[in-house]
Design an enzyme around this catalytic site. Structure first.
Site, mmCIF file in Angstrom:
data_model
loop_
_atom_site.group_PDB
_atom_site.id
_atom_site.type_symbol
_atom_site.label_atom_id
_atom_site.label_comp_id
_atom_site.label_asym_id
_atom_site.label_seq_id
_atom_site.Cartn_x
_atom_site.Cartn_y
_atom_site.Cartn_z
ATOM 1 N N ASN A 93 -2.260 -5.549 -1.835
ATOM 2 C CA ASN A 93 -3.601 -5.061 -1.554
ATOM 3 C C ASN A 93 -3.963 -5.318 -0.094
ATOM 4 O OD1 ASN A 93 -3.633 -7.805 -2.625
ATOM 5 N ND2 ASN A 93 -5.858 -7.727 -2.560
ATOM 6 N N GLU A 127 -7.393 -5.320 2.013
ATOM 7 C CA GLU A 127 -8.852 -5.242 1.946
ATOM 8 C C GLU A 127 -9.464 -4.732 3.236
ATOM 9 O OE1 GLU A 127 -9.898 -8.749 -1.241
ATOM 10 O OE2 GLU A 127 -10.448 -9.067 0.835
ATOM 11 N N CYS A 154 -5.454 -0.774 -3.067
ATOM 12 C CA CYS A 154 -4.826 -1.616 -4.085
ATOM 13 C C CYS A 154 -3.315 -1.627 -3.895
ATOM 14 C CB CYS A 154 -5.161 -1.098 -5.480
ATOM 15 S SG CYS A 154 -6.909 -1.153 -5.882
ATOM 16 N N GLU A 177 -0.901 -1.159 -5.989
ATOM 17 C CA GLU A 177 -0.202 -0.063 -6.641
ATOM 18 C C GLU A 177 -0.203 1.192 -5.775
ATOM 19 O OE1 GLU A 177 -2.599 -2.115 -7.802
ATOM 20 O OE2 GLU A 177 -2.809 -1.845 -9.957
ATOM 21 N N CYS A 192 -6.760 -0.675 -11.687
ATOM 22 C CA CYS A 192 -8.092 -0.062 -11.708
ATOM 23 C C CYS A 192 -7.950 1.417 -12.070
ATOM 24 C CB CYS A 192 -8.773 -0.232 -10.347
ATOM 25 S SG CYS A 192 -8.089 0.796 -9.025
ATOM 26 N N CYS A 216 -6.065 3.539 -9.452
ATOM 27 C CA CYS A 216 -4.619 3.321 -9.489
ATOM 28 C C CYS A 216 -3.989 3.975 -10.710
ATOM 29 C CB CYS A 216 -4.307 1.827 -9.471
ATOM 30 S SG CYS A 216 -4.602 1.091 -7.849
#
Length: 132
Positions: free
Chosen positions: A42, A44, A53, A55, A86, A89
């Site tokens: 990830n 940010e 993210c 993924e 999420c 993703c």
């Protein structure tokens, strides 16, 4: 690459996550049908909506390398229960037909088929009532 090796790759990339705000590090390792592995962590941003993210970072790396067919993805995090992708993703994994999703923490592994996490991912979207 076997599942244990894929899990280790995900843990390895998790250590490189950029998470200065949440301190929540996630790693993902995506196994392509040709045997190559693409990892992501990830990344940010102060504007949380711009956060990427793990993924989706892994999928982006694979697509940039010209790969679009996958066997499984492993997602790891230090959580009390294995972390789940999420919604964004899940939709990206559905776009590329990643059939198996393995969710891992330090003590447990859960294996899901894509359809279990995102049933009917594209149902109705590409088809209209008038056929156009």
């Amino acid at each position: 690459m076997n599942l244990d090796e894929l899990v280790e790759a995900a843990w390895g990339v998790r250590d490189r996550a950029y998470a200065p705000y949440s301190k929540f590090h996630v790693g993902a390792a995506l196994l392509a049908k040709d045997g190559r592995v693409f990892c992501g962590c990830n990344v940010e941003n102060l504007s949380f909506g711009l956060t990427n993210c793990a993924e989706r970072v892994a999928v982006g790396a694979a697509v940039a390398a010209g790969v679009r067919e996958f066997e499984r993805v492993v997602v790891v995090a230090d959580t009390t229960v294995p972390i789940s992708p999420c919604g964004a993703c899940r939709q990206v994994l559905a776009e590329f037909g990643v059939p198996e999703i393995v969710l891992v923490n330090r003590v447990e592994r859960l294996v899901f088929r894509l359809e279990e996490l995102l049933p009917r991912a594209s149902a109705g979207i590409l088809d209209s009532a008038d056929g156009k």
